[in-house]
Write a protein that holds these residues in place. Structure first.
Motif, PDB file in Angstrom:
ATOM      1  N   ASP A   4      75.871  56.090  -9.079  1.00 11.97           N
ATOM      2  CA  ASP A   4      76.508  56.839  -7.953  1.00 11.97           C
ATOM      3  C   ASP A   4      76.940  58.281  -8.211  1.00 11.97           C
ATOM      4  O   ASP A   4      77.001  58.641  -9.374  1.00 11.97           O
ATOM      5  CB  ASP A   4      77.897  56.187  -7.521  1.00 11.97           C
ATOM      6  N   CYS A   5      76.687  59.119  -7.030  1.00 12.49           N
ATOM      7  CA  CYS A   5      76.915  60.332  -7.110  1.00 12.49           C
ATOM      8  C   CYS A   5      78.340  60.596  -7.339  1.00 12.49           C
ATOM      9  O   CYS A   5      79.276  60.165  -6.617  1.00 12.49           O
ATOM     10  CB  CYS A   5      76.501  61.105  -5.856  1.00 12.49           C
ATOM     11  N   TYR A  19      73.258  59.262  -6.979  1.00 12.22           N
ATOM     12  CA  TYR A  19      72.970  60.569  -7.385  1.00 12.22           C
ATOM     13  C   TYR A  19      71.724  61.228  -6.909  1.00 12.22           C
ATOM     14  O   TYR A  19      71.755  62.620  -6.565  1.00 12.22           O
ATOM     15  CB  TYR A  19      73.346  60.643  -9.079  1.00 12.22           C
ATOM     16  N   CYS A  23      73.683  64.629  -4.408  1.00 12.21           N
ATOM     17  CA  CYS A  23      73.795  65.983  -5.054  1.00 12.21           C
ATOM     18  C   CYS A  23      72.620  66.107  -6.276  1.00 12.21           C
ATOM     19  O   CYS A  23      72.474  67.144  -6.516  1.00 12.21           O
ATOM     20  CB  CYS A  23      75.149  66.160  -5.586  1.00 12.21           C
ATOM     21  N   GLY A  24      72.004  65.016  -6.782  1.00  8.20           N
ATOM     22  CA  GLY A  24      71.134  65.141  -7.665  1.00  8.20           C
ATOM     23  C   GLY A  24      69.976  65.944  -7.576  1.00  8.20           C
ATOM     24  O   GLY A  24      69.422  66.624  -8.139  1.00  8.20           O
ATOM     25  N   SER A  44      77.723  69.576  -4.234  1.00  2.41           N
ATOM     26  CA  SER A  44      76.894  69.621  -5.634  1.00  2.41           C
ATOM     27  C   SER A  44      77.470  70.323  -6.588  1.00  2.41           C
ATOM     28  O   SER A  44      77.313  70.136  -7.921  1.00  2.41           O
ATOM     29  CB  SER A  44      75.633  69.942  -4.985  1.00  2.41           C
ATOM     30  N   THR A  47      80.060  68.056  -8.303  1.00  2.00           N
ATOM     31  CA  THR A  47      79.327  66.991  -9.187  1.00  2.00           C
ATOM     32  C   THR A  47      78.582  67.903 -10.520  1.00  2.00           C
ATOM     33  O   THR A  47      78.886  67.284 -11.586  1.00  2.00           O
ATOM     34  CB  THR A  47      78.021  66.555  -8.535  1.00  2.00           C
TER      35      THR A  47
END
Length: 133
Positions: A4-5, A19, A23-24, A44, A47
């Protein structure tokens, strides 16, 4: 990173987005995949704090306010993010109001509430500064 993000953004079914799909794609490919708006950039960047990615944080910080380097607090755990408002102001300025929760290595919990300012230049959004609240 898999799973998960950290930003906690949910998809259509109310589940936290992966993710890589959230934001990944911005954190891992800054050069070719800029965040589309100030809220996506703010998420992001949160993150990136969770993952201690100083490279991304510095690259997305506006040069007028960017520090020379970043230090991360040892043992700090980020616990969650709540975006309270995304306030676009034309095509090149926006503010994002958020609360981020954290636990320090000492065990003490705290919250960071900020209204952040962002600017769009050359097709990219940058964090400028913010007011703590």
């Amino acid at each position: 990173m898999e799973g998960d993000c950290p930003c906690g953004r949910t998809g259509a079914r109310g589940r936290v987005r992966p993710y890589a799909e959230c934001c990944g794609r911005f954190v891992e490919d800054f050069e070719d995949t800029p965040a589309p708006d100030a809220e996506a950039l703010m998420r992001s960047r949160y993150t990136a704090f969770v993952l201690q990615r100083a490279d991304y944080l510095l690259a997305t910080w506006h040069p007028s306010t960017r520090p020379a380097a970043l230090d991360f607090e040892p043992g700090l755990r980020w616990l969650g993010l709540q975006v309270r408002a995304h306030l676009p102001d034309g095509a090149s300025h926006a503010q994002v109001e958020f609360v981020a929760r954290m636990r320090h290595a000492s065990g003490r919990a705290s919250r960071l509430a900020e209204r952040s300012r962002f600017v769009r230049e050359g097709g990219r959004w940058y964090y400028v500064d913010g007011d703590l609240g």
